[in-house]
Design a protein around this motif. Structure first.
Motif, PDB file in Angstrom:
ATOM      1  N   ALA A 171     -19.380  50.375  37.665  1.00 14.66           N
ATOM      2  CA  ALA A 171     -19.570  50.014  36.310  1.00 14.66           C
ATOM      3  C   ALA A 171     -19.830  50.939  35.375  1.00 14.66           C
ATOM      4  CB  ALA A 171     -20.969  48.769  36.471  1.00 14.66           C
ATOM      5  N   MET A 172     -20.679  51.858  35.946  1.00 12.48           N
ATOM      6  CA  MET A 172     -20.681  53.230  34.969  1.00 12.48           C
ATOM      7  C   MET A 172     -19.568  53.834  34.520  1.00 12.48           C
ATOM      8  SD  MET A 172     -24.183  53.641  34.478  1.00 12.48           S
ATOM      9  CE  MET A 172     -24.673  55.177  34.480  1.00 12.48           C
ATOM     10  N   ALA A 173     -18.458  53.748  35.523  1.00  9.52           N
ATOM     11  CA  ALA A 173     -17.492  54.434  35.248  1.00  9.52           C
ATOM     12  C   ALA A 173     -16.500  53.719  34.327  1.00  9.52           C
ATOM     13  CB  ALA A 173     -16.534  54.785  36.738  1.00  9.52           C
ATOM     14  N   TYR A 174     -16.569  52.456  34.447  1.00 11.34           N
ATOM     15  CA  TYR A 174     -15.855  51.556  33.701  1.00 11.34           C
ATOM     16  C   TYR A 174     -16.364  51.546  32.364  1.00 11.34           C
ATOM     17  CZ  TYR A 174     -13.800  47.355  31.581  1.00 11.34           C
ATOM     18  OH  TYR A 174     -13.091  46.424  30.724  1.00 11.34           O
ATOM     19  N   VAL A 175     -17.679  51.643  32.013  1.00 13.37           N
ATOM     20  CA  VAL A 175     -18.283  51.681  30.770  1.00 13.37           C
ATOM     21  C   VAL A 175     -18.000  53.268  30.114  1.00 13.37           C
ATOM     22  CG1 VAL A 175     -20.743  52.244  29.732  1.00 13.37           C
ATOM     23  CG2 VAL A 175     -20.263  50.313  31.290  1.00 13.37           C
ATOM     24  N   ASP A 176     -17.963  54.254  30.949  1.00  8.87           N
ATOM     25  CA  ASP A 176     -17.651  55.620  30.499  1.00  8.87           C
ATOM     26  C   ASP A 176     -16.103  55.383  30.058  1.00  8.87           C
ATOM     27  OD1 ASP A 176     -17.785  58.304  29.796  1.00  8.87           O
ATOM     28  OD2 ASP A 176     -16.683  58.807  31.789  1.00  8.87           O
ATOM     29  N   ILE A 177     -15.292  54.912  30.548  1.00  8.42           N
ATOM     30  CA  ILE A 177     -13.567  54.761  30.097  1.00  8.42           C
ATOM     31  C   ILE A 177     -13.671  54.014  29.126  1.00  8.42           C
ATOM     32  CG2 ILE A 177     -11.493  54.003  31.112  1.00  8.42           C
ATOM     33  CD1 ILE A 177     -12.457  54.649  33.806  1.00  8.42           C
ATOM     34  N   ALA A 178     -14.419  52.764  29.095  1.00  8.31           N
ATOM     35  CA  ALA A 178     -14.349  51.852  28.035  1.00  8.31           C
ATOM     36  C   ALA A 178     -14.780  52.414  26.682  1.00  8.31           C
ATOM     37  CB  ALA A 178     -14.943  50.535  28.308  1.00  8.31           C
ATOM     38  N   SER A 179     -15.943  53.233  26.732  1.00 11.76           N
ATOM     39  CA  SER A 179     -16.524  54.036  25.657  1.00 11.76           C
ATOM     40  C   SER A 179     -15.538  54.927  25.064  1.00 11.76           C
ATOM     41  CB  SER A 179     -17.500  54.685  25.932  1.00 11.76           C
ATOM     42  OG  SER A 179     -17.698  55.591  26.835  1.00 11.76           O
ATOM     43  N   SER A 180     -14.579  55.501  25.732  1.00 10.63           N
ATOM     44  CA  SER A 180     -13.603  56.446  25.167  1.00 10.63           C
ATOM     45  C   SER A 180     -12.492  55.641  24.573  1.00 10.63           C
ATOM     46  CB  SER A 180     -12.862  57.399  26.338  1.00 10.63           C
ATOM     47  OG  SER A 180     -13.985  58.136  26.912  1.00 10.63           O
ATOM     48  N   ALA A 181     -12.124  54.511  25.078  1.00  9.15           N
ATOM     49  CA  ALA A 181     -11.232  53.550  24.291  1.00  9.15           C
ATOM     50  C   ALA A 181     -11.564  53.192  23.276  1.00  9.15           C
ATOM     51  CB  ALA A 181     -10.880  52.620  25.478  1.00  9.15           C
ATOM     52  N   TYR A 182     -12.933  52.584  23.329  1.00  7.88           N
ATOM     53  CA  TYR A 182     -13.584  52.252  22.044  1.00  7.88           C
ATOM     54  C   TYR A 182     -13.704  53.073  20.833  1.00  7.88           C
ATOM     55  CZ  TYR A 182     -17.680  50.387  19.280  1.00  7.88           C
ATOM     56  OH  TYR A 182     -18.210  49.687  18.052  1.00  7.88           O
ATOM     57  N   ALA A 183     -14.045  54.417  21.118  1.00  6.47           N
ATOM     58  CA  ALA A 183     -13.972  55.432  20.265  1.00  6.47           C
ATOM     59  C   ALA A 183     -12.371  55.715  19.763  1.00  6.47           C
ATOM     60  CB  ALA A 183     -14.444  56.860  20.891  1.00  6.47           C
ATOM     61  N   GLU A 184     -11.456  55.627  20.589  1.00  5.95           N
ATOM     62  CA  GLU A 184     -10.052  55.757  20.206  1.00  5.95           C
ATOM     63  C   GLU A 184      -9.783  54.663  19.056  1.00  5.95           C
ATOM     64  OE1 GLU A 184      -6.399  57.482  19.626  1.00  5.95           O
ATOM     65  OE2 GLU A 184      -8.123  58.296  20.678  1.00  5.95           O
ATOM     66  N   ILE A 185     -10.278  53.327  19.123  1.00 10.66           N
ATOM     67  CA  ILE A 185      -9.745  52.280  18.563  1.00 10.66           C
ATOM     68  C   ILE A 185     -10.667  52.345  17.030  1.00 10.66           C
ATOM     69  CG2 ILE A 185     -10.032  49.885  18.172  1.00 10.66           C
ATOM     70  CD1 ILE A 185     -10.063  49.537  21.123  1.00 10.66           C
ATOM     71  N   LYS A 186     -11.637  53.083  17.402  1.00 11.48           N
ATOM     72  CA  LYS A 186     -12.752  52.969  15.937  1.00 11.48           C
ATOM     73  C   LYS A 186     -12.149  54.283  15.215  1.00 11.48           C
ATOM     74  CE  LYS A 186     -16.204  50.399  15.911  1.00 11.48           C
ATOM     75  NZ  LYS A 186     -16.137  49.430  14.778  1.00 11.48           N
ATOM     76  N   ASN A 187     -11.567  55.148  15.817  1.00 17.88           N
ATOM     77  CA  ASN A 187     -10.938  56.451  15.082  1.00 17.88           C
ATOM     78  C   ASN A 187      -9.758  55.799  14.459  1.00 17.88           C
ATOM     79  OD1 ASN A 187     -12.697  58.548  15.481  1.00 17.88           O
ATOM     80  ND2 ASN A 187     -11.954  58.867  17.576  1.00 17.88           N
ATOM     81  N   LEU A 188      -8.736  54.932  15.012  1.00 18.94           N
ATOM     82  CA  LEU A 188      -7.727  54.313  14.366  1.00 18.94           C
ATOM     83  C   LEU A 188      -7.969  53.391  13.213  1.00 18.94           C
ATOM     84  CD1 LEU A 188      -5.663  53.321  17.658  1.00 18.94           C
ATOM     85  CD2 LEU A 188      -4.801  55.216  15.968  1.00 18.94           C
TER      86      LEU A 188
END
Length: 191
Positions: A171-188
């Protein structure tokens, strides 16, 4: 000891259980490797180990995406992934499934916000698949990001529908990966 007794003794030693186990392992090594790849947790006297095929695939996709996104967002005003991780990661210790679901919920909201920021009409914004399709059709996403988000969605769905029970580490690994994707979407959303 005659030659028959000698032969019987040699054959008896050659067909001992370690030799038989070795040959069975060699014959079935590919199916055994596939089974081991699906093991999530092993506990032994010498230590514990966690495995997760879905999370490993997501990590590989994230590495591919991070190299592309670093080139795009080298400015100082880019959105950081640390905020989402710091908010959701503590949940993983007590409820790994809840952490996965909450991470994805934040991504869904960021996707809807991105559609609004880009002026994209989505017929059913509650269906993430429709949102991803619209963003792809409008060339907002690269194929790699769309595929990565779809993998995150599928992993979340398998957890939300109790097909998989992630460990706290997964779950921690998923959260880490999801937070990077979240940041990418926010940057877009900022462009």
């Amino acid at each position: 000891m005659n030659w028959i007794e000698f032969s019987s003794s040699v054959i008896g030693h050659l067909i001992s259980w370690p030799v038989v186990v070795f040959f069975i392992a060699m014959i079935f090594r590919k199916p055994i490797a596939n089974l081991i790849a699906n093991v999530k947790f092993i506990k032994s006297p010498i230590g514990d180990a966690e495995f997760g095929r879905d999370v490993k695939e997501l990590e590989e996709q994230q590495r591919e995406l991070s190299s592309v996104s670093q080139e795009k967002h080298e400015s100082d005003d880019s959105f950081s992934s640390a905020g989402l991780y710091e908010e959701v990661a503590p949940i993983a210790e007590h409820s790994p499934s809840a952490a996965v679901v909450e991470s994805w919920r934040r991504i869904e909201q960021a996707l809807v916000d991105l559609c609004k920021a880009q002026g994209i009409e989505v017929e059913n914004p509650q269906r993430t698949y429709d949102v991803l399709r619209q963003l792809g059709e409008n060339n907002i996403f690269t194929y790699e990001l769309s595929r990565h988000l779809d993998s995150l969605r599928k992993t979340r769905n398998s957890v939300a529908h109790s097909k998989e029970k992630p460990t706290a580490g997964e779950a921690m690994a998923y959260v880490d990966i999801a937070s990077s994707a979240y940041a990418e979407i926010k940057n877009l959303s900022r462009t």
